[in-house]
Motif scaffolding. Sequence first.
Motif, PDB file in Angstrom:
ATOM      1  N   LEU A 269       0.982  -1.153  -0.019  1.00 13.97           N
ATOM      2  CA  LEU A 269       0.038  -0.067   0.017  1.00 13.97           C
ATOM      3  C   LEU A 269       0.895   0.990  -0.088  1.00 13.97           C
ATOM      4  CD1 LEU A 269      -2.780   1.074   0.229  1.00 13.97           C
ATOM      5  CD2 LEU A 269      -2.631   1.071   2.627  1.00 13.97           C
ATOM      6  N   GLU A 270       0.660   2.163  -0.930  1.00 16.25           N
ATOM      7  CA  GLU A 270       1.232   3.313  -1.018  1.00 16.25           C
ATOM      8  C   GLU A 270       0.748   4.499  -0.375  1.00 16.25           C
ATOM      9  OE1 GLU A 270       4.132   2.311  -5.072  1.00 16.25           O
ATOM     10  OE2 GLU A 270       2.275   3.214  -5.344  1.00 16.25           O
ATOM     11  N   GLN A 271       1.445   5.409   0.263  1.00 14.68           N
ATOM     12  CA  GLN A 271       0.644   6.402   0.778  1.00 14.68           C
ATOM     13  C   GLN A 271       1.598   7.916   0.640  1.00 14.68           C
ATOM     14  OE1 GLN A 271       1.111   4.782   4.876  1.00 14.68           O
ATOM     15  NE2 GLN A 271      -1.316   4.254   5.132  1.00 14.68           N
ATOM     16  N   VAL A 276      -2.026   9.220   3.740  1.00 13.25           N
ATOM     17  CA  VAL A 276      -3.444   8.822   3.277  1.00 13.25           C
ATOM     18  C   VAL A 276      -3.091   7.821   1.867  1.00 13.25           C
ATOM     19  CG1 VAL A 276      -5.464   9.584   1.741  1.00 13.25           C
ATOM     20  CG2 VAL A 276      -4.249  10.682   3.751  1.00 13.25           C
ATOM     21  N   ALA A 277      -3.767   6.600   1.879  1.00 16.44           N
ATOM     22  CA  ALA A 277      -3.503   5.714   0.743  1.00 16.44           C
ATOM     23  C   ALA A 277      -3.723   6.217  -0.673  1.00 16.44           C
ATOM     24  CB  ALA A 277      -4.127   4.655   0.896  1.00 16.44           C
ATOM     25  N   THR A 278      -2.756   6.232  -1.510  1.00 10.97           N
ATOM     26  CA  THR A 278      -2.733   6.705  -2.886  1.00 10.97           C
ATOM     27  C   THR A 278      -2.937   5.795  -4.108  1.00 10.97           C
ATOM     28  OG1 THR A 278      -0.299   7.114  -2.858  1.00 10.97           O
ATOM     29  CG2 THR A 278      -1.601   8.818  -2.105  1.00 10.97           C
ATOM     30  N   SER A 279      -2.248   4.551  -3.716  1.00 11.40           N
ATOM     31  CA  SER A 279      -2.299   3.318  -4.697  1.00 11.40           C
ATOM     32  C   SER A 279      -1.738   2.187  -4.010  1.00 11.40           C
ATOM     33  CB  SER A 279      -1.299   3.879  -5.919  1.00 11.40           C
ATOM     34  OG  SER A 279       0.001   4.033  -5.485  1.00 11.40           O
ATOM     35  N   THR A 383      -7.139   0.647   0.930  1.00  9.67           N
ATOM     36  CA  THR A 383      -6.712  -0.185   2.073  1.00  9.67           C
ATOM     37  C   THR A 383      -7.301  -1.455   2.110  1.00  9.67           C
ATOM     38  OG1 THR A 383      -6.338   2.100   3.446  1.00  9.67           O
ATOM     39  CG2 THR A 383      -6.625  -0.032   4.700  1.00  9.67           C
ATOM     40  N   LEU A 384      -8.631  -1.667   1.908  1.00  8.63           N
ATOM     41  CA  LEU A 384      -9.230  -2.764   1.753  1.00  8.63           C
ATOM     42  C   LEU A 384      -8.684  -3.767   0.923  1.00  8.63           C
ATOM     43  CD1 LEU A 384     -13.063  -1.509   2.545  1.00  8.63           C
ATOM     44  CD2 LEU A 384     -11.502  -2.614   3.949  1.00  8.63           C
TER      45      LEU A 384
END
Length: 390
Positions: A269-271, A276-279, A383-384
């Motif tokens: 997960l990239e933030q 905040v998650a972005t991709s 995220t999910l």
Amino acid sequence: MIKKFVRTGLAVALPMALAACSAIDFGQDRIQYETSDSRAPLEIPPDLSSVPGSDRYTVPSRPQTVWASQQAQADASASNGTPANMVLLPQGEVAKIVREGNDRWIHVNMTPEMVWPIMQDFWTTVGLSLSRQDATTGVMETNWAENRAKLPQDIIRATLGRVVDLVYSTGERDQYRARVERTADGGCDIFVTHRAMVEVVKSMGGDNETTVWQPGPSDPEMEAEMLTRLAHRINQEFNPNSTKPSAAEHEAEVEKLATYQPENSISQLEQNAEGVATSIFIKEDFERAWRRLALAVDRMGFTVEDRDRSRGFFLVRYLDQEYEDQKRSEQGFWSNVFGKDTPVEAPQYVIYLQRLSDTECRVHVLGPDGKADTTGVAPRILTLLSEQTK
């Protein structure tokens, strides 16, 4: 009234149980689904509800002829192009279960149009009914149902449970989604995923308690069970001379499919700087990343309105709980009082799989126009999805 009914049922059923104990079959079947409407309906939390799709219940076109030479060529192509870590479990001449890591699916040497009616009929053979089917997206979904095979298989259950059915409940409900995709060799791949809801006790203060339904983990064993049964069903349809496996062979096959295989995490997960998650970064080639992402979308229960593997996108609807609460608060007090039963429309999202290289991909969640999401829900969806694609 209910207590009186239960006592009466006990008085009637107990002698029956004692008299019939020698004739009871204690078979240990893995599935025994309860689809009766006699039980209280399952109220799914808003963020897990399937959004009604369009009435595109298209009847597939008539089956196309598959020549023996074409099927032999497809078989040869499949066997020659099988990656080293992909295992084909022999299932007959038409349908084969394929496993790659912890992902598994059925490859069929027949077109989706030929397989679709068999998939429709299959669910009734295991005690389930369909709540949604869409041939344009190749997705069908069952109603939520209780697996009665999880109840204690004792003498009371074998007799009284059938007389006073309301006395017994597993506190669990299952739902399955089947998705069929056309393959390059002229056949199709079928994916089956499982979702669960679990009934838990919630305190209302003091001695007051109630029960609510919460999401439970997907069950690899139940997915393997349905895949195996569906593969056998397809083989029997197209190859009546195929040998039906024994109960022991079936059990061993399901156990082998359901066994977890440890593997290194391939997604991250990239933030941004604010956390905040972005991709999502996936270290796999496009085909494997698409397969992994598609299974995650199925297990999440998104309503898929369109998908295009060649362009790498899913068009889905998803109603997030926080988003729904926000929209209701924006409607004002009187709107909430008089229109509290009016559902909030689930927004559309594009889940886009971007090909970075031959071995790397990235997942984005965008608005329906392909631009940045404006609902603020995209980070939660990412995220999910990240948890499901590890």
